[in-house]
Scaffold this active site. Sequence first.
Site, mmCIF file in Angstrom:
data_model
loop_
_atom_site.group_PDB
_atom_site.id
_atom_site.type_symbol
_atom_site.label_atom_id
_atom_site.label_comp_id
_atom_site.label_asym_id
_atom_site.label_seq_id
_atom_site.Cartn_x
_atom_site.Cartn_y
_atom_site.Cartn_z
ATOM 1 N N ARG A 106 15.944 0.450 -91.144
ATOM 2 C CA ARG A 106 16.835 0.158 -92.268
ATOM 3 C C ARG A 106 18.186 -0.314 -91.726
ATOM 4 N NH1 ARG A 106 16.177 1.629 -97.537
ATOM 5 N NH2 ARG A 106 14.553 3.120 -96.948
ATOM 6 N N ARG B 273 10.924 -4.848 -89.562
ATOM 7 C CA ARG B 273 9.955 -3.762 -89.732
ATOM 8 C C ARG B 273 8.615 -4.117 -89.088
ATOM 9 N NH1 ARG B 273 10.924 -0.321 -95.285
ATOM 10 N NH2 ARG B 273 13.173 -0.089 -95.015
ATOM 11 N N ARG C 267 22.460 -6.098 -96.732
ATOM 12 C CA ARG C 267 22.459 -5.032 -97.746
ATOM 13 C C ARG C 267 23.367 -3.898 -97.292
ATOM 14 N NH1 ARG C 267 15.972 -4.776 -99.404
ATOM 15 N NH2 ARG C 267 15.768 -7.025 -99.757
ATOM 16 N N SER D 241 7.078 -5.687 -100.372
ATOM 17 C CA SER D 241 6.871 -5.470 -101.803
ATOM 18 C C SER D 241 6.582 -6.825 -102.427
ATOM 19 C CB SER D 241 8.113 -4.856 -102.463
ATOM 20 O OG SER D 241 8.208 -3.485 -102.215
ATOM 21 N N GLU E 130 6.670 1.284 -95.876
ATOM 22 C CA GLU E 130 6.746 0.001 -96.576
ATOM 23 C C GLU E 130 7.177 -1.128 -95.646
ATOM 24 O OE1 GLU E 130 9.652 -2.388 -99.533
ATOM 25 O OE2 GLU E 130 9.717 -0.208 -99.681
#
Length: 425
Positions: free
Chosen positions: A276, A390, A261, A351, A348
Site C-alpha cells: 500500500r 502488488r 493516493r 477490482s 486483493e
Amino acid sequence: MHDIRFIRENPAAFDAALARRGLSPWSAEILAADERSRAIKTQLQQDQARRNEASKAIGQAMGAKDMARADELKAEVAALKERMAAMETEDRVAGEALTAMLAAIPNLPADDVPMGADEADNVEVLRWGTPRHFDFAPQDHADFGPALGLDFEGGAALSGARFTALRGPMARLHRALAQYMLDTQTATNGYQETIVPLLVKDDALFGTGQLPKFAEDLFKTTDGRWLIPTAEVSLTNLVREQIVPVDSLPVRLTALTPCFRSEAGSAGRDTRGFIRQHQFEKVELVAICKPEESEAEHERMCAAAEGILQALNLPYRKMLLCTGDMGFGARKTWDLEVWLPSQKTYREISSVSNCGDFQARRMNARCKPEGEKATRFLHTLNGSGLAVGRTLVAVLENYQQADGSVIVPDVLAPYMGGITKLEPR
C-alpha cells in the site's frame, strides 16, 4: 448519479436497494427536494408567460392611447421581472441541492450481488492454481526485498512513509511486469493504449465518483488540480459530455500510469512493505458500452485481468463483493486476490467493476441507438489489469528461493534482457 425519474416512479424499490447497501431511505427527502425544484420551475414558466402577455398588451394599450392601462401593465412587468430574478436564483439553489443529494448516494447494487456488511461476506467464485509448497519458511517481501533492490529507506528519506525507490534488477522486473501487462491488454485483449493526463480538474473526479465524497483520499495541487488516484478517471472522462456513435461501441481503453493516493482512510493498514503506497503504477482497463452489453463486457474484462495472473502462474481466487464492500460507483464488482505465501492468505490485486450508467449520468456521456429519437446513457466499466506493485510483491514471494534470490517467471524473459534471477547484493 441517479435517475430522478426512476425514483419518482419507484420510490420503494429505490429505498429497498439502498437498504441492501445498509443505508437509510432517501426517496422521501429526494422527492420533496424534487417537488420543490419542479414547483419553482413551473412558477417561473407561468411568470414568463404572463410577462410576455403583459408586454404585448402594453403595446396594444399604447396604440389605443390608454396610457393608464399601459402604465399599469408596465408596473406588472417590472414586478414580474424582479420576482423572476429572485426565483431564478432560488431555482439554481434548489437544483444544486437536488443534484448534490443525488450525487452523494452510492450506486444501487445489481440483483445478483450478495447481501453483506463487509469483506467477510464476500462470496468466493473460483480458485485458480495451487499455492507452492516451500521446503523452507517463505519470507515476507519486506524482509528479503531490500537485498534485491527494494529501497524502502531511500524512498522514505526522499518523500516519507509509503514511498519506495526500486533499484537495479528490481526496477527492471517492475518495468517488465508493466510492459508485459500493457502488451497483453493491447495486442491480445484488444484494449487501445492511451496516454492520459495525470492531473485533472474537479469535473473529471466528480464524473467517476471520487468527488465530493473521497476528497481526503486524493492529492490536490496548489492550482486546484488533482493527481489521479487511478487512470480510470482520465480514461472514462474521455467520453464526457459526448454522444458516442453507436457503431464505435464498445470503446476499450488501457493506460499504464502512476497513481497517487493519500490513503487517508487506511491508517495502520499495510504500513510495512510495498503493498500500500502513496505512489504506484497500474495498468488500468476501461470499457464504455451500450447498456445491454455491460454484463458481457464485465466478464470479458475480468478474464483479461485473470489472464495476467495465469500467465505468471500466480495462484488467485475470484471474489464477488457483497453489498457492504462494493465501491461507491459500482453496481457489481469482482475482486481478484493473489496468494501471498508469507501471509498464508489471498490479497486483493485487482477490482473489476460494472458501474452501469452511474458514471455516465455524472459525465453526461450518451449514445443514440439507430432508429431511436432519444439518447441513452452509456454504461462504464473499469478494472486493474493489474496493479504493478502488488503483482511485483506476488512474484517476489511466490518465486523466492531459500538463498534469498527470486526466479524470474518465464513469460517475462523477453523483457528482462537476459536476467533470469534476482540475486541478493
